[in-house]
Design an enzyme around this catalytic site. Structure first.
Site, PDB file in Angstrom:
ATOM      1  N   CYS A 289       0.806  -1.199  -0.123  1.00  0.00           N
ATOM      2  CA  CYS A 289      -0.125   0.176   0.063  1.00  0.00           C
ATOM      3  C   CYS A 289       0.453   1.423   0.090  1.00  0.00           C
ATOM      4  O   CYS A 289       1.277   1.972  -0.970  1.00  0.00           O
ATOM      5  CB  CYS A 289      -1.499  -0.153   0.591  1.00  0.00           C
ATOM      6  SG  CYS A 289      -2.113  -1.563   1.386  1.00  0.00           S
TER       7      CYS A 289
HETATM    8  N1  LIG Z   1      -2.590  -5.631   2.046  1.00  0.00           N
HETATM    9  C1  LIG Z   1      -3.729  -4.910   2.881  1.00  0.00           C
HETATM   10  O1  LIG Z   1      -3.240  -5.059   3.751  1.00  0.00           O
HETATM   11  C2  LIG Z   1      -4.461  -4.070   1.993  1.00  0.00           C
HETATM   12  C3  LIG Z   1      -5.138  -2.709   3.098  1.00  0.00           C
HETATM   13  C4  LIG Z   1      -5.730  -1.486   2.380  1.00  0.00           C
HETATM   14  C5  LIG Z   1      -5.755  -1.769   0.166  1.00  0.00           C
HETATM   15  N2  LIG Z   1      -5.642  -3.213   0.049  1.00  0.00           N
HETATM   16  C6  LIG Z   1      -5.690  -3.444  -1.109  1.00  0.00           C
HETATM   17  O2  LIG Z   1      -6.661  -3.733  -1.408  1.00  0.00           O
HETATM   18  C7  LIG Z   1      -6.356  -4.483  -2.681  1.00  0.00           C
HETATM   19  C8  LIG Z   1      -6.017  -5.806  -2.332  1.00  0.00           C
HETATM   20  O3  LIG Z   1      -4.652  -6.488  -1.773  1.00  0.00           O
HETATM   21  P1  LIG Z   1      -4.539  -7.400  -1.424  1.00  0.00           P
HETATM   22  O4  LIG Z   1      -3.239  -7.212  -0.523  1.00  0.00           O
HETATM   23  O5  LIG Z   1      -5.537  -8.239  -1.037  1.00  0.00           O
HETATM   24  O6  LIG Z   1      -3.619  -8.632  -2.589  1.00  0.00           O
HETATM   25  P2  LIG Z   1      -3.223 -10.052  -2.115  1.00  0.00           P
HETATM   26  O7  LIG Z   1      -2.201  -9.947  -3.370  1.00  0.00           O
HETATM   27  O8  LIG Z   1      -3.123 -10.976  -0.196  1.00  0.00           O
HETATM   28  O9  LIG Z   1      -4.792 -10.619  -2.673  1.00  0.00           O
HETATM   29  C9  LIG Z   1      -5.142 -10.598  -3.890  1.00  0.00           C
HETATM   30  C10 LIG Z   1      -5.842 -11.394  -4.625  1.00  0.00           C
HETATM   31  O10 LIG Z   1      -6.501 -11.618  -6.286  1.00  0.00           O
HETATM   32  C11 LIG Z   1      -6.409 -12.727  -6.680  1.00  0.00           C
HETATM   33  N3  LIG Z   1      -6.654 -12.251  -8.013  1.00  0.00           N
HETATM   34  C12 LIG Z   1      -6.002 -11.476  -9.155  1.00  0.00           C
HETATM   35  N4  LIG Z   1      -6.411 -11.277  -9.753  1.00  0.00           N
HETATM   36  C13 LIG Z   1      -8.024 -11.522  -9.810  1.00  0.00           C
HETATM   37  C14 LIG Z   1      -8.478 -12.121 -11.125  1.00  0.00           C
HETATM   38  N5  LIG Z   1      -8.404 -10.999 -12.049  1.00  0.00           N
HETATM   39  N6  LIG Z   1     -10.049 -12.275 -10.262  1.00  0.00           N
HETATM   40  C15 LIG Z   1      -9.769 -13.457  -8.831  1.00  0.00           C
HETATM   41  N7  LIG Z   1      -8.777 -13.130  -8.138  1.00  0.00           N
HETATM   42  C16 LIG Z   1      -8.180 -12.086  -9.200  1.00  0.00           C
HETATM   43  C17 LIG Z   1      -4.587 -12.673  -6.330  1.00  0.00           C
HETATM   44  O11 LIG Z   1      -4.643 -14.287  -7.117  1.00  0.00           O
HETATM   45  C18 LIG Z   1      -5.132 -12.317  -4.800  1.00  0.00           C
HETATM   46  O12 LIG Z   1      -5.612 -13.811  -4.293  1.00  0.00           O
HETATM   47  C19 LIG Z   1      -5.307  -3.890  -3.575  1.00  0.00           C
HETATM   48  O13 LIG Z   1      -5.819  -2.560  -3.932  1.00  0.00           O
HETATM   49  C20 LIG Z   1      -4.294  -2.870  -2.431  1.00  0.00           C
HETATM   50  O14 LIG Z   1      -3.879  -1.516  -2.650  1.00  0.00           O
HETATM   51  C21 LIG Z   1      -4.477  -3.882   0.535  1.00  0.00           C
END
Ligand SMILES: NC(=O)c1ccc[n+]([C@@H]2O[C@H](COP(=O)([O-])OP(=O)(O)OC[C@H]3O[C@@H](n4cnc5c(N)ncnc54)[C@H](O)[C@@H]3O)[C@@H](O)[C@H]2O)c1
Length: 431
Positions: A270
């Protein structure tokens, strides 16, 4: 029955696309609250693990997951055609940067493409991935309207950012107020009803763009303040002032000050990334986001600064980085997590190797990792210290490390996290 009534009765199907750090906790909360939740992911391994009740996210206890799998309230799949059966769809896929520091929207586009194939009247689609202001209106809405269905008329559309802080037991997904901005009142109301069923508070705002911008303000606030305090650390070092004591002293002010701490650089999915979504979008309006760029430069220079400080520390015992054996405590991007994404420890290690050091590491959360063509395997701190490294760097202050043992046995320590604040010794160097 209207969708609102069905959400209120928890009598509807909710699809979560992307079962990562954000999507999985939300899916499990919604399932535990009584919704029928289907998790969609392209990663077949994750889907298999989750359906077997095995959680790979530390903030989601396996018992909680197993309970909702057993009760039939949660199932994961790679089959996107099941989206057709969903009443509400939440998209929580990654939003990384390209090498050029431009937003990589390919995951959102791919997920929205899948939703588009199965969009039907009356569905609520809510985007949760962090992204630039305008994404919901300018990218998601037109894509979904290619079906011939109209947003606001045939389906509902909202943006609601996630604020989860991995490994923060005080604030889990359910404890954090959730900002919600729909393309119209009905969309906002529906999304508030859905998320409000599992979080303490929803905060409706007037538009999707306000919700998108609010998330970027939060993360830019952190990036800029960390950049400022990292610069203060460099300044204090030059002036011979203990920056940690300064921050602790300033932190006693009961209002108008919030402590941020220096460190080896930004990490995670992030803070190092999201502000650049904003500066990229601002640039399209001819606006240069100077604070964001400056914070990015300062924060990005920290790993090299750590190596400079290690070099100075080695110099005090007449050694050079070149040829030294250096052991790194912690490679995850922050305390008590196993997430390596954008971890500054990787840059520190790369700089050390480039300068001729041999590097080993310990991290209870990261058994191995690959970087710069090498595979690194963790060794225990006891094994590392028995080999008498020339210097130990604390890059991540995991709670599991035994700092007493470290201070007693290490010849030279570079502490980038002030983990050794209660220890004293000529061999301890602080950032
Ligand atoms: N990790 C954090 O602390 C956090 C906090 C707030 C916001 N975010 C935001 O949330 C969003 C997700 O982050 P995250 O940390 O959960 O990511 P992550 O990589 O942990 O998880 C994302 C998941 O999406 C899946 N994926 C990718 N493309 C896909 C598709 N086309 N269809 C279905 N599944 C798909 C991946 O395989 C993965 O399991 C991002 O935009 C991130 O910036 C993350």
């Amino acid at each position: 029955m209207s969708l609102l009534e069905r959400i209120q009765k928890k009598d509807c199907n909710v699809g979560i696309i992307g079962l990562g750090y954000v999507g999985l906790p939300l899916a499990v909360e919604l399932a535990a609250a009584g919704f029928h939740v289907v998790g969609f992911d392209v990663d077949a391994w994750k889907v298999g693990e989750l359906n077997a009740g095995r959680s790979y996210i530390p903030d989601v206890p396996a018992a909680d997951l197993a309970r909702v799998v057993a009760s039939g309230h949660f199932a994961a799949t790679t089959d996107m055609s099941a989206l057709a059966e969903m009443d509400c769809i939440d998209i929580a896929v990654p939003t990384p940067l390209r090498k050029t520091k431009d937003p990589d929207m390919s995951y959102i586009v791919q997920a929205v493409e899948a939703v588009k194939q199965h969009l039907h009247k009356g569905q609520l689609v809510s985007l949760e991935s962090t992204t630039y202001p305008g994404t919901t209106d300018e990218l998601v809405k037109p894509m979904l309207e290619e079906t011939g269905l109209k947003a606001g008329q045939d389906f509902y559309l909202a943006f609601s950012p996630e604020r989860v802080d991995p490994a923060n037991p005080q604030y889990l997904t359910k404890d954090i107020p959730k900002v919600v901005g729909g393309i119209d009142k009905a969309s906002t109301e529906l999304a508030c009803a859905l998320y409000g069923a599992v979080v303490t508070k929803t905060v409706p705002v007037s538009s999707t763009v306000v919700a998108e911008m609010a998330k970027l303000l939060e993360n830019t606030f952190r990036s800029v303040n960390i950049g400022m305090v990292n610069e203060l650390a460099l300044m204090c070092h030059r002036m011979g002032i203990d920056v940690w004591e300064v921050i602790d002293a300033a932190g006693t002010k009961p209002f108008g000050f919030m402590p941020f701490y220096p460190g080896p650089g930004l990490g995670g999915h992030c803070i190092p990334i999201d502000p650049f979504y904003l500066s990229w979008k601002a640039r399209q309006s001819g606006f240069e986001a100077r604070f964001i760029e400056l914070a990015g430069q300062v924060n990005g220079s920290m790993p090299e600064w750590v190596v400079t400080r290690v070099s100075d520390a080695l110099n005090t015992v007449k050694k050079a980085v070149n040829g030294s054996r250096i052991h790194v405590y912690g490679v995850a991007y922050k305390r008590n997590v196993g997430d390596m994404r954008e971890s500054p420890a990787l840059d520190v290690i790369e700089h050390l190797i480039r300068r001729g050091a041999t590097v080993t590491y310990s991290d209870p959360y990261v058994p191995s990792f690959k970087a710069g063509g090498h595979t690194f395997n963790a060794i225990s701190p006891a094994e590392a210290l028995a080999a008498r490294p020339d210097c130990v760097i604390i890059t991540t202050d995991h709670g599991a490390f035994d700092y007493n043992e470290l201070v007693q046995k290490a010849a030279l320590i570079m502490d980038t996290r002030n983990a050794l604040r209660t220890f004293a010794g000529q061999h301890i160097h602080r950032l």
